[in-house]
Each structure stands twice: as C-alpha cells, then as structure tokens.
Design a protein around this motif. Sequence first.
Motif, PDB file in Angstrom:
ATOM      1  N   THR A   9       0.810  -1.226   0.000  1.00 38.54           N
ATOM      2  CA  THR A   9       0.000   0.000   0.000  1.00 38.54           C
ATOM      3  C   THR A   9       0.838   1.270   0.000  1.00 38.54           C
ATOM      4  O   THR A   9       0.347   2.341  -0.377  1.00 38.54           O
ATOM      5  CB  THR A   9      -0.923   0.035   1.225  1.00 38.54           C
ATOM      6  N   GLY A  10       2.121   1.191   0.409  1.00 36.74           N
ATOM      7  CA  GLY A  10       2.944   2.389   0.499  1.00 36.74           C
ATOM      8  C   GLY A  10       2.552   3.292   1.639  1.00 36.74           C
ATOM      9  O   GLY A  10       2.801   4.503   1.591  1.00 36.74           O
ATOM     10  N   VAL A  11       1.942   2.745   2.675  1.00 43.17           N
ATOM     11  CA  VAL A  11       1.474   3.502   3.838  1.00 43.17           C
ATOM     12  C   VAL A  11       2.157   2.954   5.083  1.00 43.17           C
ATOM     13  O   VAL A  11       2.355   1.733   5.223  1.00 43.17           O
ATOM     14  CB  VAL A  11      -0.059   3.400   3.966  1.00 43.17           C
ATOM     15  N   ASP A  12       2.513   3.840   5.999  1.00 41.81           N
ATOM     16  CA  ASP A  12       3.121   3.424   7.270  1.00 41.81           C
ATOM     17  C   ASP A  12       2.030   3.084   8.274  1.00 41.81           C
ATOM     18  O   ASP A  12       1.070   3.852   8.459  1.00 41.81           O
ATOM     19  CB  ASP A  12       4.004   4.536   7.831  1.00 41.81           C
ATOM     20  N   LEU A  13       2.186   1.921   8.963  1.00 36.78           N
ATOM     21  CA  LEU A  13       1.282   1.519  10.033  1.00 36.78           C
ATOM     22  C   LEU A  13       1.932   1.856  11.367  1.00 36.78           C
ATOM     23  O   LEU A  13       3.074   1.438  11.638  1.00 36.78           O
ATOM     24  CB  LEU A  13       0.984   0.019   9.972  1.00 36.78           C
ATOM     25  N   ILE A  14       1.253   2.634  12.153  1.00 44.51           N
ATOM     26  CA  ILE A  14       1.767   3.007  13.482  1.00 44.51           C
ATOM     27  C   ILE A  14       0.949   2.242  14.517  1.00 44.51           C
ATOM     28  O   ILE A  14      -0.248   2.497  14.707  1.00 44.51           O
ATOM     29  CB  ILE A  14       1.649   4.531  13.697  1.00 44.51           C
ATOM     30  N   ILE A  15       1.610   1.276  15.140  1.00 37.87           N
ATOM     31  CA  ILE A  15       0.949   0.465  16.182  1.00 37.87           C
ATOM     32  C   ILE A  15       1.631   0.815  17.488  1.00 37.87           C
ATOM     33  O   ILE A  15       2.776   0.426  17.740  1.00 37.87           O
ATOM     34  CB  ILE A  15       1.056  -1.041  15.870  1.00 37.87           C
TER      35      ILE A  15
END
Length: 514
Positions: free
Chosen positions: A234-240
């Motif tokens: 997706t080219g998106v950063d996931l912030i968990i």
Amino acid sequence: MNATVVGVVSSVVFLIVGLLIGYLLRKNVGESKIGSAEQKAQNLILDAENAAENIKKEKILEAKEETHRLKSDLENEIRDRRKEVEKSERRILQREENIEKKLENIERREDGLSKRERSMNEKHQKIDEYLAKQMEELEKISGYTQEEAKQILLDEVEKDIRKDASAMITQVETEAKDEADKRAREIVTMAIQRCAADQVAETTVSVVPLPSDDMKGRIIGREGRNIRAIETLTGVDLIIDDTPEAVILSGFDPIRREIARIALEKLITDGRIHPARIEEMVQKATKEVNNIIKEEGEQACFETGVHNLHPEMVKLLGRLKYRTSYGQNVLKHSIEVSLLAGLMASELGYDPRLAKRAGLLHDIGKSIDHEVEGTHVEIGANICKKYKESWKVVNAVQAHHGDAEPTTMEAVLVAAADALSAARPGARRETLESYIKRLESLEEIANTTKGVDKSYAIQAGREIRIAVKPNQVKDDEVPMLAREIAKKIEGELEYPGQIKVNVIRETRATDYAK
C-alpha cells in the motif's frame, strides 16, 4: 326587186342623215356646256385671287402690327435694363468709395498700431530690465537663486496637489467601496444563501478501530511479516503504539491511505491475516477505491450540472475526494467554487454554464500534482488542453491564482469564488509555522515603509494595524501611505481572501501640573 333595193338604200340614207344630225346636235350642246364651265372656272379663279389678295393684305397688316408691338416691348425692356444697370453702377461706385475710405482708415489704424507696438516694446524692455534688477535684489535679500526659489514653489504646489489628491482619493475610494461593497455583499450573500456545502477538515492520517488489542499482534505477524506486507503493497506506514484498540495509518497520498484503510478493515473482519490474504484484500480495496473515485467524479458533475466531460477528467475529479488543501477537501471545495461562480455569473448576466465548468475544473491539477512536476495550476491547464476543453476554461484555470491575466469575466468570477470558498472561517487551516511566517512577513513589509513606527498583524492575518510617526507623516498623507503598503503586500505575499490595511496617526501632548 328594184323597189326593195331602193327602199333599203333610202332607209340607210335616212339612218346616216339621222346619225349626222344627232352628232351635230350633241357637239353643239357639248361645246355650249364647255364654254359655260370655262367661264365659271375663270370666275372662280378670279374670286380666289381676290380673296388671296385680301388675306395677304390682312396678314401683312397683322404682321406689321405685331412687329410694332414687339419693337415697343423690346424698347421698354431695354429701357428698364438700362435703368437697372445704371443703378448697379451707382451702387458699385458707392461701394468702391466706401472700400477706399475703409482702406484709408485701416492704414491709419495700422500706423497707429505700429506706433503703439514700438511703444509697447520699449515699455516691455524697460519692464524686463526693471524685473531683472528686482530679481537681483530679491536674490540678494532672500539668499536664493531663481531656480532654487522656483523649486521651493514647486515643492509647495506638489504638497498642495498631494493633499488635494489624497482627499479626492479618500472620497472616491469611500464612495466606490460603499457602492462596491453593497453590490458585492448582495451578490455574495445571495450566492452563499443558495449554496450549502459541507466542509470537513482532514489530516494525513487515518485511524482504524480494532475489536481488541490482541488484533495488533496478528496485524504485525510473525517477525513483522504481515505489517511489512501491508506497508509494501500500500505504500502507507502503520503506526501500532499504545493507543488502545486502534491502528494509525500515515501517508501523504490519501488514495493509498484509503486503500490501506479499506484493506485493513476487510482483513480485520475476515480474521485471516497473512501475506497472500493481504495481497488479495489490497487488490479488492484498490478496485473498490477506483469505483468510488469514478462515482464521486460523476456525482460532482451531477451536483454542479457540468456534462460532457472526458471520462478521464471525471476520474481525476473523483481523485480530489482524497486530496486536501490546508485541511479542506479539494473535491468539496471545487463543487462549492463551481456553484458559487455559476450563481454569481447568473446574477451578473454572464454564462453560468461556463463559470460552473471552469469552477469545477480549476483545481483538477491537484489530483496528480504529487505525480507530475509543476504547480497544480500548470498541471490543471495542461490537463484541460489535453482533453480539448475550451480556451476560456483553460484561461480560468490559469488565472485563478493570478498566474495569468483573466481574459473573460467568468475567469474573474472563478477566482473570486475560489477565494470566497477558501477564505471563509473554518474552511482551511494553516500549519503554525506557515501562519507565523506569514504574519512576520506582513509586519516586516509595513515596518520597512518610511514613516512607520509600529505595526501589528491581527485577526489571524486578515488585518494589519500600522502606527505612523506623526512628525514624519501628515494627516493628508495617511491614505497615500495605506495604499502604498497595500500595493507592497499584494506584490510580495500570497494569501487567501483580502488583508485590511489600517493606518493610524496619533499626536499626543503631555504636560505636568506642579
């Protein structure tokens, strides 16, 4: 037999005699008739000759009488003509005498004028000499040369003219502003009343709720393979982080962020989270977002009444749903600009369809400005040219931020509607750094102007109040100073809406009672 012969002979003789007698008688009668006819003819000829002679005499008499009458008329006419000629000759002689008298008078006057001219020239020469002596004496007394005195007078005249011009400018501006503000308020108020558009401030992050915190571990996966697959696809950063029951998606591309959000929601609902499933869900989410983009573009065209757009332009319009500018949704902004421009065009008597079309397409360049080099104005103009939009639409797109001169009234209305949609309270937000930078630039422009003591940007940069030095700026110079600063702001800053320049001059006198 002899007797018969004798009888026949005698009969023949009698017959011949009778014929001769008859012939003689006829001849006599004919000669007598011819003689009488000749006599009558001679009589008629004589009568005719007599009558002709009489007629000839009468005509001769009449001709003589007519000739006499014409001769007398001609003599009378000649006599009258001679009298008129004599009168004309007398008048001409009299005029010649009058002209000669006038010429004599003119010659006498010319002689007098020449004498006066000589006398006046002598007097002027004496006056010039006298003025020159006076000028020398005045220069000695005043200590100024003629050029210096002239410059002083010009400076005084310039001050007076500036004062009058300032007063006139103030009056004209006040009247024009009153009338323009009244008319503009009517048009803008009417347009805003008839245009209701929702506005939502958006950010560059999306939050996906989780059913439980245990889902965070499943999203991360063994050794982080699931989260890496999601970020790669997706080219998106996931912030968990420690945020309870929530995952944050961060990315500058809103379309990719929306694909990631939909795909992650589907994975959470499905419960099966592994790289193959992630790839499948990302593909489904991509198709879903593409359909949403197309539907949003078609819905925008339907809401604004803009038809016959190229299908690719409809898709580009739909992409604006996921594009924000200072927190303002660009598709909603484009729809609002289209409606406002169309309403104002209808009110002013211009083409509302052209205004709506140009308003809807004015920011279309923002749909791909992160993929193509150049400003969104240049990109939008190239898109409109590529898909065969009219030159009027292209000009409106080029001119809505002042990059080109508007050549149609509809282009001016699109720029006004764009400013109106972007500048109204709550429509946009600025970052703190750019906001502070703009206020500092505004105050710096004012402070660098001659005669300014202090300046304060207020009303979130919508107004600047300027205090001037009273010993350097006079009351009649205040309007000119305000106009000068406003022109500097227009030339050096870019800002939505308008900025009010308020120049204040105050003279204080302080004393103490002891």
